[in-house]
Write a protein that holds these residues in place. Structure first.
Motif, PDB file in Angstrom:
ATOM      1  N   GLN A  64      33.265  39.248  45.171  1.00  0.00           N
ATOM      2  CA  GLN A  64      32.965  38.305  46.245  1.00  0.00           C
ATOM      3  C   GLN A  64      33.719  37.011  45.974  1.00  0.00           C
ATOM      4  O   GLN A  64      33.509  36.373  44.940  1.00  0.00           O
ATOM      5  N   VAL A  65      34.596  36.640  46.877  1.00  0.00           N
ATOM      6  CA  VAL A  65      35.316  35.372  46.743  1.00  0.00           C
ATOM      7  C   VAL A  65      34.344  34.257  47.104  1.00  0.00           C
ATOM      8  O   VAL A  65      33.714  34.295  48.162  1.00  0.00           O
ATOM      9  N   PRO A  66      34.189  33.262  46.213  1.00  0.00           N
ATOM     10  CA  PRO A  66      33.246  32.179  46.504  1.00  0.00           C
ATOM     11  C   PRO A  66      33.689  31.374  47.723  1.00  0.00           C
ATOM     12  O   PRO A  66      34.878  31.266  48.008  1.00  0.00           O
ATOM     13  N   GLU A  67      32.709  30.835  48.431  1.00  0.00           N
ATOM     14  CA  GLU A  67      33.028  30.040  49.615  1.00  0.00           C
ATOM     15  C   GLU A  67      33.480  28.636  49.259  1.00  0.00           C
ATOM     16  O   GLU A  67      34.102  27.956  50.053  1.00  0.00           O
ATOM     17  N   ASN A  68      33.143  28.197  48.056  1.00  0.00           N
ATOM     18  CA  ASN A  68      33.608  26.888  47.586  1.00  0.00           C
ATOM     19  C   ASN A  68      33.794  26.948  46.077  1.00  0.00           C
ATOM     20  O   ASN A  68      33.423  27.919  45.445  1.00  0.00           O
ATOM     21  N   ALA A  69      34.379  25.926  45.540  1.00  0.00           N
ATOM     22  CA  ALA A  69      34.659  25.910  44.097  1.00  0.00           C
ATOM     23  C   ALA A  69      33.829  24.839  43.412  1.00  0.00           C
ATOM     24  O   ALA A  69      34.351  23.968  42.727  1.00  0.00           O
ATOM     25  N   ASN A  70      32.516  24.886  43.617  1.00  0.00           N
ATOM     26  CA  ASN A  70      31.655  23.918  42.938  1.00  0.00           C
ATOM     27  C   ASN A  70      31.711  24.090  41.426  1.00  0.00           C
ATOM     28  O   ASN A  70      31.619  23.141  40.684  1.00  0.00           O
ATOM     29  N   ASP A  71      31.847  25.313  40.981  1.00  0.00           N
ATOM     30  CA  ASP A  71      31.944  25.601  39.556  1.00  0.00           C
ATOM     31  C   ASP A  71      33.393  25.970  39.242  1.00  0.00           C
ATOM     32  O   ASP A  71      33.781  27.131  39.320  1.00  0.00           O
ATOM     33  N   LEU A  72      34.186  24.973  38.880  1.00  0.00           N
ATOM     34  CA  LEU A  72      35.601  25.200  38.621  1.00  0.00           C
ATOM     35  C   LEU A  72      35.816  26.098  37.400  1.00  0.00           C
ATOM     36  O   LEU A  72      36.787  26.842  37.336  1.00  0.00           O
ATOM     37  N   GLN A 131      42.608  38.125  46.741  1.00  0.00           N
ATOM     38  CA  GLN A 131      41.478  37.456  46.097  1.00  0.00           C
ATOM     39  C   GLN A 131      41.972  36.279  45.253  1.00  0.00           C
ATOM     40  O   GLN A 131      41.401  35.185  45.293  1.00  0.00           O
ATOM     41  N   TYR A 132      43.039  36.500  44.498  1.00  0.00           N
ATOM     42  CA  TYR A 132      43.599  35.445  43.660  1.00  0.00           C
ATOM     43  C   TYR A 132      44.030  34.250  44.522  1.00  0.00           C
ATOM     44  O   TYR A 132      43.704  33.102  44.225  1.00  0.00           O
ATOM     45  N   LYS A 133      44.776  34.546  45.576  1.00  0.00           N
ATOM     46  CA  LYS A 133      45.266  33.472  46.448  1.00  0.00           C
ATOM     47  C   LYS A 133      44.117  32.704  47.095  1.00  0.00           C
ATOM     48  O   LYS A 133      44.174  31.482  47.218  1.00  0.00           O
ATOM     49  N   ALA A 134      43.078  33.416  47.514  1.00  0.00           N
ATOM     50  CA  ALA A 134      41.938  32.753  48.153  1.00  0.00           C
ATOM     51  C   ALA A 134      41.214  31.825  47.176  1.00  0.00           C
ATOM     52  O   ALA A 134      40.912  30.673  47.508  1.00  0.00           O
ATOM     53  N   ILE A 135      40.950  32.308  45.978  1.00  0.00           N
ATOM     54  CA  ILE A 135      40.261  31.476  44.987  1.00  0.00           C
ATOM     55  C   ILE A 135      41.136  30.304  44.575  1.00  0.00           C
ATOM     56  O   ILE A 135      40.664  29.173  44.450  1.00  0.00           O
ATOM     57  N   SER A 136      42.418  30.548  44.393  1.00  0.00           N
ATOM     58  CA  SER A 136      43.344  29.480  44.030  1.00  0.00           C
ATOM     59  C   SER A 136      43.363  28.389  45.103  1.00  0.00           C
ATOM     60  O   SER A 136      43.353  27.189  44.792  1.00  0.00           O
ATOM     61  N   ARG A 137      43.358  28.806  46.345  1.00  0.00           N
ATOM     62  CA  ARG A 137      43.369  27.836  47.457  1.00  0.00           C
ATOM     63  C   ARG A 137      42.062  27.037  47.488  1.00  0.00           C
ATOM     64  O   ARG A 137      42.068  25.821  47.714  1.00  0.00           O
ATOM     65  N   ILE A 138      40.959  27.708  47.241  1.00  0.00           N
ATOM     66  CA  ILE A 138      39.665  27.019  47.214  1.00  0.00           C
ATOM     67  C   ILE A 138      39.642  25.977  46.094  1.00  0.00           C
ATOM     68  O   ILE A 138      39.160  24.856  46.281  1.00  0.00           O
ATOM     69  N   VAL A 139      40.183  26.332  44.940  1.00  0.00           N
ATOM     70  CA  VAL A 139      40.245  25.399  43.809  1.00  0.00           C
ATOM     71  C   VAL A 139      41.129  24.206  44.167  1.00  0.00           C
ATOM     72  O   VAL A 139      40.777  23.052  43.896  1.00  0.00           O
ATOM     73  N   THR A 140      42.262  24.467  44.806  1.00  0.00           N
ATOM     74  CA  THR A 140      43.175  23.386  45.212  1.00  0.00           C
ATOM     75  C   THR A 140      42.476  22.432  46.177  1.00  0.00           C
ATOM     76  O   THR A 140      42.579  21.208  46.039  1.00  0.00           O
ATOM     77  N   ILE A 141      41.759  22.977  47.129  1.00  0.00           N
ATOM     78  CA  ILE A 141      41.032  22.131  48.090  1.00  0.00           C
ATOM     79  C   ILE A 141      39.992  21.289  47.365  1.00  0.00           C
ATOM     80  O   ILE A 141      39.849  20.093  47.636  1.00  0.00           O
ATOM     81  N   ARG A 142      39.275  21.897  46.438  1.00  0.00           N
ATOM     82  CA  ARG A 142      38.255  21.169  45.667  1.00  0.00           C
ATOM     83  C   ARG A 142      38.894  20.031  44.869  1.00  0.00           C
ATOM     84  O   ARG A 142      38.362  18.918  44.826  1.00  0.00           O
ATOM     85  N   GLN A 143      40.037  20.297  44.255  1.00  0.00           N
ATOM     86  CA  GLN A 143      40.729  19.261  43.492  1.00  0.00           C
ATOM     87  C   GLN A 143      41.197  18.132  44.408  1.00  0.00           C
ATOM     88  O   GLN A 143      41.101  16.957  44.045  1.00  0.00           O
ATOM     89  N   GLN A 144      41.677  18.480  45.592  1.00  0.00           N
ATOM     90  CA  GLN A 144      42.108  17.458  46.548  1.00  0.00           C
ATOM     91  C   GLN A 144      40.926  16.610  47.006  1.00  0.00           C
ATOM     92  O   GLN A 144      41.045  15.384  47.143  1.00  0.00           O
TER      93      GLN A 144
END
Length: 126
Positions: A33-41, A102-115
């Protein structure tokens, strides 16, 4: 349905397995399951590491599957055996795509969280 895990097979055994069983093994091992947000980096980073390893392994298996198709054709195996080899490669390649997505989706979520974190720093949380 098999009770064995993917890690309990040798690559050569996987490339002889029934295509439907192979798909079940990959689903159990690599569907996450790809997380909907990256609260836990930290968790997201662990998932990215796991997916990177999975991608490398499955890509290697894809290369071996291509070779197995060629060998089956050269050995003049039956049409069903060749078709099964082709189906196994299709299953493996499908999971290469799934893992990559899955990798791309999680990576993008992490990038958004960092931004978002950078924007909060710039505005001092205002």
């Amino acid at each position: 349905m098999t009770d064995k895990r993917l890690s309990e097979y040798k690559n050569e055994e996987l490339l002889q397995e029934d295509p439907n069983t192979l798909m079940e093994l990959f689903q159990k091992e690599y569907t996450c399951q790809v997380p909907e947000n990256a609260n836990d980096l930290r968790q997201a980073a662990m998932m990215l590491g796991r997916l990177t390893n999975a991608y490398s392994y499955v890509m290697q298996l894809s290369i071996q599957a291509k070779r197995a198709i060629r060998e089956a054709k050269r050995a003049k195996k039956s049409k069903d055996e060749i078709d099964d080899a082709i189906d196994r490669k299709a299953v493996i390649d499908g999971f290469v795509d799934i893992i990559s997505m899955q990798y791309k989706a999680i990576s993008r979520i992490v990038t958004i969280r960092q931004q978002e974190n950078e924007e909060l720093k710039m505005t001092d949380g205002r």
